[in-house]
Scaffold this active site. Sequence first.
Site, short mmCIF file in Angstrom:
data_model
loop_
_atom_site.label_atom_id
_atom_site.label_comp_id
_atom_site.label_asym_id
_atom_site.label_seq_id
_atom_site.Cartn_x
_atom_site.Cartn_y
_atom_site.Cartn_z
N ASP A 109 14.34 29.00 12.15
CA ASP A 109 12.92 29.14 12.45
C ASP A 109 12.73 30.60 12.90
O ASP A 109 13.60 31.15 13.56
CB ASP A 109 12.57 28.14 13.55
CG ASP A 109 11.09 27.85 13.62
OD1 ASP A 109 10.31 28.60 13.00
OD2 ASP A 109 10.71 26.89 14.30
N GLY A 112 8.62 33.04 15.76
CA GLY A 112 7.19 33.25 16.01
C GLY A 112 6.61 32.18 16.91
O GLY A 112 5.93 32.46 17.89
N GLY A 265 9.84 29.45 -0.88
CA GLY A 265 9.33 28.14 -0.48
C GLY A 265 8.33 28.37 0.63
O GLY A 265 8.00 29.53 0.95
N ASP A 317 11.76 19.03 10.08
CA ASP A 317 12.66 19.17 11.22
C ASP A 317 11.89 18.78 12.46
O ASP A 317 10.67 18.90 12.50
CB ASP A 317 13.15 20.62 11.37
CG ASP A 317 12.09 21.50 11.99
OD1 ASP A 317 12.08 21.68 13.22
OD2 ASP A 317 11.21 22.00 11.23
N CYS A 355 21.17 -0.89 11.99
CA CYS A 355 21.63 0.51 11.88
C CYS A 355 23.13 0.56 11.60
O CYS A 355 23.90 -0.20 12.16
CB CYS A 355 21.30 1.27 13.17
SG CYS A 355 21.79 2.99 13.12
N CYS A 357 25.04 3.31 12.10
CA CYS A 357 25.61 4.53 12.71
C CYS A 357 26.88 4.23 13.51
O CYS A 357 27.20 3.08 13.80
CB CYS A 357 24.57 5.22 13.59
SG CYS A 357 24.42 4.57 15.26
N CYS A 360 26.01 2.21 16.77
CA CYS A 360 25.60 0.81 16.60
C CYS A 360 26.71 -0.08 16.07
O CYS A 360 26.70 -1.29 16.29
CB CYS A 360 24.37 0.72 15.70
SG CYS A 360 22.89 1.35 16.51
N HIS A 386 22.76 7.95 17.23
CA HIS A 386 21.92 6.86 16.72
C HIS A 386 20.55 7.37 16.27
O HIS A 386 20.11 7.07 15.15
CB HIS A 386 21.74 5.75 17.76
CG HIS A 386 20.63 4.83 17.36
ND1 HIS A 386 20.78 3.89 16.36
CD2 HIS A 386 19.33 4.78 17.74
CE1 HIS A 386 19.63 3.28 16.16
NE2 HIS A 386 18.72 3.80 16.98
ZN LIG Z 1 22.52 3.31 15.30
#
Ligand SMILES: [Zn+2]
Length: 427
Positions: A109, A112, A265, A317, A355, A357, A360, A386
Amino acid sequence: MRCGLMNNHASRFGSVLSFSFEIKHAESNSLARVGTINTPNGAIQTPAFIPVGTKATVKSVLPEAMADLGAQALLSNAYHLYLQPGPDVLDEAGGLGKFMNWPGPTFTDSGGFQVLSLGVGFKKVLAMDAQTFRRDDVIAGNKDRLAHVDDEGVTFKSHLDGSMHRFTPEVSMQVQHQIGADIMFAFDECTTLHNTRPYQELAMDRTYAWAIRCLDEHKRLTESRIGKPYQALFGVIQGAQYEDLRKKAAADLGGMESDGQSFDGFGIGGALDKGQLGTIISWVNEILPEDKPRHLLGIGAPEDLFVGVENGCDTFDCVLASRIARTSAVYTMEGRFNLSNSRFKRDFNPIDSECDCYTCTRYTRAYMHHVFRGKEIVSATLATIHNERFIVRLVDQMRQALLDGNFAEMKQQFLGRYTHRSGQARD
Ligand SMILES: [Zn+2]
């Protein structure tokens, strides 16, 4: 997806020498599309959520874990890295990715937003409800201002040690070239919803002039840094909540060319009225060149990601997924809740039973409750993994739904269960 990660990681990201964007599928009844952004450090399948590692780290999580949870790229911040450790250190290290041990694509980024936040005292909240918030929610008094804008650039006081600094479009480009991310953003003047209309017009004119200066400096730096991979530059579309200003910015920057250099872009920036999010994004994306990627800056709540995708944004983001995780707040299919709440003390279910992940599949809400109540450091790591997985996966599922032709059903099904509405944030 868990072991031997760095090897998979390196080969999965692959390698190309330059920057390109390819659209694989475009919806006929909306602006949504599916594509691939190719960078020298690998490809990003879009739409994609890009997790934020503000200071060259996603707080509390190793880069291997970020790759493991499906992150395709990371976004860091030029303002923070400029102040510490300094862009020359990243340059010497071989660039942002090498420095932080992330072999995939990276974004920075421009700084600015951050330097201007010092000026107006933004609370770093971007999508807000224009009906209910007050002017003093976002505008600090003059005595608190740490930044001053003029036509040439911004003079600001470091939040770290009070030292004075100056960013101009040229400085921002030099800093971002040294940091070495694959995708950079032009230096723009970010306004709030409560700046007056004449001020929004003034800021737009400045952003336009700064965009040309960024292109020129970017071209000069690209030509002088022979042998380094190409870094792409995205122009940033401002214009707050005004249709004519947003459309003018999209037309001006979309068609901007200076000495043969144009933007690779675009970022859609500035404060966005949450109630009008889709409308504002569509004004811009209907005008921007179709064949270039569009990044929606600082937006990442589940309901807003659907709006961004269906209105033609390719990447997103937001720092919220990790920031709220450190306060024990987690996203789930049933909405957002706090793990430190006493009702989880004996809850031996995963955070979200759907989930996949790391957290989890191994830990319970009771354990998470325990580590948060005990202020154990691992609480931040497990909750961040997570939340980042939840958001990355949600956007991946949107991409698949677009390819399968059932985006509307998928959106309806998700939002029917998930009702929490939260703010957005850049860091
Ligand atoms: Zn999770």
